[in-house]
Structure formats: C-alpha cells, structure tokens
Design a protein around this motif. Structure first.
Motif, PDB file in Angstrom:
ATOM      1  N   LEU A 293       0.727  -1.262   0.091  1.00  0.00           N
ATOM      2  CA  LEU A 293      -0.043  -0.080  -0.066  1.00  0.00           C
ATOM      3  C   LEU A 293       0.802   1.268  -0.014  1.00  0.00           C
ATOM      4  CD1 LEU A 293      -2.687   1.610   0.183  1.00  0.00           C
ATOM      5  CD2 LEU A 293      -2.908   1.202   2.642  1.00  0.00           C
ATOM      6  N   GLU A 294       1.945   1.471   0.619  1.00  0.00           N
ATOM      7  CA  GLU A 294       2.875   2.425   0.776  1.00  0.00           C
ATOM      8  C   GLU A 294       3.442   2.716  -0.610  1.00  0.00           C
ATOM      9  OE1 GLU A 294       5.677   2.785   3.971  1.00  0.00           O
ATOM     10  OE2 GLU A 294       4.525   1.978   5.246  1.00  0.00           O
ATOM     11  N   LYS A 295       3.965   1.455  -1.461  1.00  0.00           N
ATOM     12  CA  LYS A 295       4.430   1.653  -2.716  1.00  0.00           C
ATOM     13  C   LYS A 295       3.319   2.169  -3.635  1.00  0.00           C
ATOM     14  CE  LYS A 295       7.657  -2.165  -2.114  1.00  0.00           C
ATOM     15  NZ  LYS A 295       7.871  -3.808  -2.427  1.00  0.00           N
ATOM     16  N   GLU A 296       2.352   1.818  -3.495  1.00  0.00           N
ATOM     17  CA  GLU A 296       1.018   2.129  -4.377  1.00  0.00           C
ATOM     18  C   GLU A 296       0.726   3.839  -4.086  1.00  0.00           C
ATOM     19  OE1 GLU A 296      -2.106   1.268  -7.078  1.00  0.00           O
ATOM     20  OE2 GLU A 296      -0.823  -0.088  -6.445  1.00  0.00           O
ATOM     21  N   ALA A 297       0.765   3.851  -2.771  1.00  0.00           N
ATOM     22  CA  ALA A 297       0.614   5.506  -2.550  1.00  0.00           C
ATOM     23  C   ALA A 297       1.609   6.376  -3.091  1.00  0.00           C
ATOM     24  CB  ALA A 297       0.284   5.675  -1.016  1.00  0.00           C
ATOM     25  N   ALA A 298       2.972   5.794  -2.881  1.00  0.00           N
ATOM     26  CA  ALA A 298       3.884   6.713  -3.273  1.00  0.00           C
ATOM     27  C   ALA A 298       3.776   6.694  -5.062  1.00  0.00           C
ATOM     28  CB  ALA A 298       5.212   6.071  -2.989  1.00  0.00           C
ATOM     29  N   GLN A 299       3.526   5.800  -5.542  1.00  0.00           N
ATOM     30  CA  GLN A 299       3.492   5.969  -7.116  1.00  0.00           C
ATOM     31  C   GLN A 299       2.226   7.024  -7.414  1.00  0.00           C
ATOM     32  OE1 GLN A 299       3.137   2.161  -9.107  1.00  0.00           O
ATOM     33  NE2 GLN A 299       5.361   1.843  -8.428  1.00  0.00           N
ATOM     34  N   ILE A 300       1.147   6.967  -6.659  1.00  0.00           N
ATOM     35  CA  ILE A 300      -0.029   7.714  -6.874  1.00  0.00           C
ATOM     36  C   ILE A 300       0.502   9.284  -6.676  1.00  0.00           C
ATOM     37  CG2 ILE A 300      -2.417   8.365  -6.232  1.00  0.00           C
ATOM     38  CD1 ILE A 300      -2.841   5.460  -5.498  1.00  0.00           C
ATOM     39  N   TYR A 301       1.173   9.441  -5.548  1.00  0.00           N
ATOM     40  CA  TYR A 301       1.697  10.932  -5.369  1.00  0.00           C
ATOM     41  C   TYR A 301       2.775  11.271  -6.469  1.00  0.00           C
ATOM     42  CZ  TYR A 301      -0.856  12.057  -0.783  1.00  0.00           C
ATOM     43  OH  TYR A 301      -1.579  12.413   0.154  1.00  0.00           O
ATOM     44  N   ALA A 302       3.454  10.258  -6.559  1.00  0.00           N
ATOM     45  CA  ALA A 302       4.680  10.773  -7.462  1.00  0.00           C
ATOM     46  C   ALA A 302       3.797  10.907  -9.082  1.00  0.00           C
ATOM     47  CB  ALA A 302       5.784   9.442  -7.850  1.00  0.00           C
ATOM     48  N   LYS A 303       2.881  10.424  -9.421  1.00  0.00           N
ATOM     49  CA  LYS A 303       2.319  10.788 -10.865  1.00  0.00           C
ATOM     50  C   LYS A 303       1.565  12.071 -10.543  1.00  0.00           C
ATOM     51  CE  LYS A 303       0.754   8.124 -13.729  1.00  0.00           C
ATOM     52  NZ  LYS A 303       1.576   8.786 -14.524  1.00  0.00           N
ATOM     53  N   ALA A 304       0.979  12.466  -9.311  1.00  0.00           N
ATOM     54  CA  ALA A 304       0.283  13.782  -9.301  1.00  0.00           C
ATOM     55  C   ALA A 304       1.062  14.962  -9.088  1.00  0.00           C
ATOM     56  CB  ALA A 304      -0.854  13.552  -8.033  1.00  0.00           C
ATOM     57  N   PHE A 305       2.530  14.580  -8.270  1.00  0.00           N
ATOM     58  CA  PHE A 305       3.286  15.752  -8.077  1.00  0.00           C
ATOM     59  C   PHE A 305       4.582  15.459  -8.475  1.00  0.00           C
ATOM     60  CE2 PHE A 305      -0.076  15.538  -4.678  1.00  0.00           C
ATOM     61  CZ  PHE A 305      -0.606  16.796  -4.584  1.00  0.00           C
ATOM     62  N   SER A 306       5.368  16.721  -8.866  1.00  0.00           N
ATOM     63  CA  SER A 306       6.551  16.887  -9.242  1.00  0.00           C
ATOM     64  C   SER A 306       7.673  16.445  -7.752  1.00  0.00           C
ATOM     65  CB  SER A 306       6.995  17.942  -9.754  1.00  0.00           C
ATOM     66  OG  SER A 306       7.416  19.013  -8.859  1.00  0.00           O
ATOM     67  N   LYS A 307       8.915  15.886  -8.128  1.00  0.00           N
ATOM     68  CA  LYS A 307       9.689  15.739  -6.952  1.00  0.00           C
ATOM     69  C   LYS A 307       9.775  17.021  -6.115  1.00  0.00           C
ATOM     70  CE  LYS A 307      14.454  14.697  -5.835  1.00  0.00           C
ATOM     71  NZ  LYS A 307      15.659  14.564  -6.272  1.00  0.00           N
ATOM     72  N   GLU A 308       9.753  18.225  -6.752  1.00  0.00           N
ATOM     73  CA  GLU A 308       9.918  19.215  -6.092  1.00  0.00           C
ATOM     74  C   GLU A 308       8.677  19.768  -5.350  1.00  0.00           C
ATOM     75  OE1 GLU A 308      10.887  18.939  -9.297  1.00  0.00           O
ATOM     76  OE2 GLU A 308      12.847  18.923  -9.086  1.00  0.00           O
ATOM     77  N   GLU A 309       7.537  19.600  -5.970  1.00  0.00           N
ATOM     78  CA  GLU A 309       6.359  19.799  -5.199  1.00  0.00           C
ATOM     79  C   GLU A 309       6.264  18.858  -3.785  1.00  0.00           C
ATOM     80  OE1 GLU A 309       3.321  21.139  -8.915  1.00  0.00           O
ATOM     81  OE2 GLU A 309       3.893  19.079  -8.652  1.00  0.00           O
ATOM     82  N   LEU A 310       6.546  17.686  -4.147  1.00  0.00           N
ATOM     83  CA  LEU A 310       6.456  16.764  -2.906  1.00  0.00           C
ATOM     84  C   LEU A 310       7.590  17.234  -1.875  1.00  0.00           C
ATOM     85  CD1 LEU A 310       6.207  13.428  -5.075  1.00  0.00           C
ATOM     86  CD2 LEU A 310       4.597  14.542  -3.484  1.00  0.00           C
ATOM     87  N   THR A 311       8.689  17.676  -2.146  1.00  0.00           N
ATOM     88  CA  THR A 311       9.746  18.080  -1.099  1.00  0.00           C
ATOM     89  C   THR A 311       8.820  19.287  -0.453  1.00  0.00           C
ATOM     90  OG1 THR A 311      11.454  17.336  -2.648  1.00  0.00           O
ATOM     91  CG2 THR A 311      11.998  19.048  -0.772  1.00  0.00           C
ATOM     92  N   ALA A 312       8.231  20.262  -1.168  1.00  0.00           N
ATOM     93  CA  ALA A 312       7.567  21.404  -0.728  1.00  0.00           C
ATOM     94  C   ALA A 312       6.472  20.891   0.263  1.00  0.00           C
ATOM     95  CB  ALA A 312       7.256  22.148  -1.792  1.00  0.00           C
ATOM     96  N   ILE A 313       5.728  19.860  -0.221  1.00  0.00           N
ATOM     97  CA  ILE A 313       4.707  19.336   0.484  1.00  0.00           C
ATOM     98  C   ILE A 313       5.042  19.002   1.984  1.00  0.00           C
ATOM     99  CG2 ILE A 313       2.931  17.804   0.553  1.00  0.00           C
ATOM    100  CD1 ILE A 313       2.393  17.907  -2.262  1.00  0.00           C
TER     101      ILE A 313
END
Length: 178
Positions: free
Chosen positions: A97-117
C-alpha cells in the motif's frame, strides 16, 4: 457452512474494492525515478497517512470477526484466534500500500512539489493544520450552513416584499412563512 458464506461475502467485497482501486489507476505502470518515489514517501509520512494505513488490517480483521461471530456465536474464540493468526500473516503486505500510494503521489506531483509538501507538513504550521484541520473544516461547514440559511431567509423575505410591491398581495399557502 455459515462461516464459509461469511468468508465468501467478505472476500468478494475485498476483491471488488481492490479491483476498483487498480482499475482507477491504469497509468501507474509507467516508470518513476527512485528519488521521486522517495520524495513521495516522505510527503506521505509528513501528511500522517501512514498512521491511517496502519489501521487497515486490524480494522478489516475486526470487521471479519464481527461478521463471522454474528452468525456463529458459539465459535467466538476459534474465530477470533483464527482471524488474528491470519491477519498477522498479511501484515507484510502493508508495504504494498505504501508503494502504491507513493506511485500515486509521484504521478500527481513533481519531486520538487513533494519536497515542498513534506517541508510544509513537517513545519509547525503544517503539523498544526494536520492536528486542527478536521475541527476547523467542521466549524467552517457549520458556519456556512448557518450563513446559507440566513441568506435564504433574507432573500425570501426581501423578494416577497418586492413582489408584493410590484404585483400586490397574493394569497399564500398556509405553510408559507415570509
């Protein structure tokens, strides 16, 4: 036979839910860099989502116990022990589930956006938002409902007055309240 029926219903429900989840994200097959996924995992942790993930297996196991015991009360102890034993075997799958969630977030946000979040939600303001956000949201919704009722009342009264001025008094239904 009733235990088997309970397990069939539970299993069928879980299959439907997992099928819908998989079907709703067909684009997840594309490759995402490990750095990007790491940023997604960090953001998910900062949001506190992993705490919610931790509750899924115990909650699902408890619901299964309730359903099975409801129809087989005489087997309460063996049902509880068996469900607990089998639930513990499933715990390692939580990382899926963690892997799936990470992929979903990675598709929705850039690496920079995820770092800012992650940065925001790890800050004092972000932590306070996570802690107080649900209460604040409920209060805002409550205030909006009260405000909306007041606006509807005032609009109804004002329109009634203006229409009466324009067309004269009309009979009203007994339930009408100006």
């Amino acid at each position: 036979m009733t235990i088997l029926n309970g397990l069939k219903r539970f299993g069928a429900g879980m299959i439907v839910i997992s099928s819908l989840a998989a079907a709703s994200h067909p684009a997840l097959a594309q490759e995402i860099s490990e750095d990007h996924l790491a940023a997604a995992r960090t953001a998910i942790a900062a949001l506190g989502s992993t705490d919610q993930f931790d509750a899924i297996i115990p909650g699902t196991a408890e619901q299964l116990k309730v359903n099975l015991i409801r129809t087989n009360a005489d087997l309460q102890e063996v049902i509880s022990a068996t469900v607990d034993e089998e639930a513990l075997k499933i715990v390692p799958r939580r990382s899926d589930l963690e892997k799936e969630a990470a992929q979903i977030y990675a598709k929705a946000f850039s690496k920079e956006e995820l770092t800012a979040i992650a940065g925001f939600y790890n800050s004092a303001a972000g932590k306070k938002l996570i802690e107080n956000g649900p209460l604040v949201t409920r209060e805002v919704i409550k205030a909006a409902e009260i405000w909306s009722s007041g606006v509807a009342r005032d609009l109804r009264v004002n329109v009634s007055k203006m229409l009466e001025e324009k067309v004269g008094e009309r009979p009203t239904m007994p339930d009408d309240k100006p």
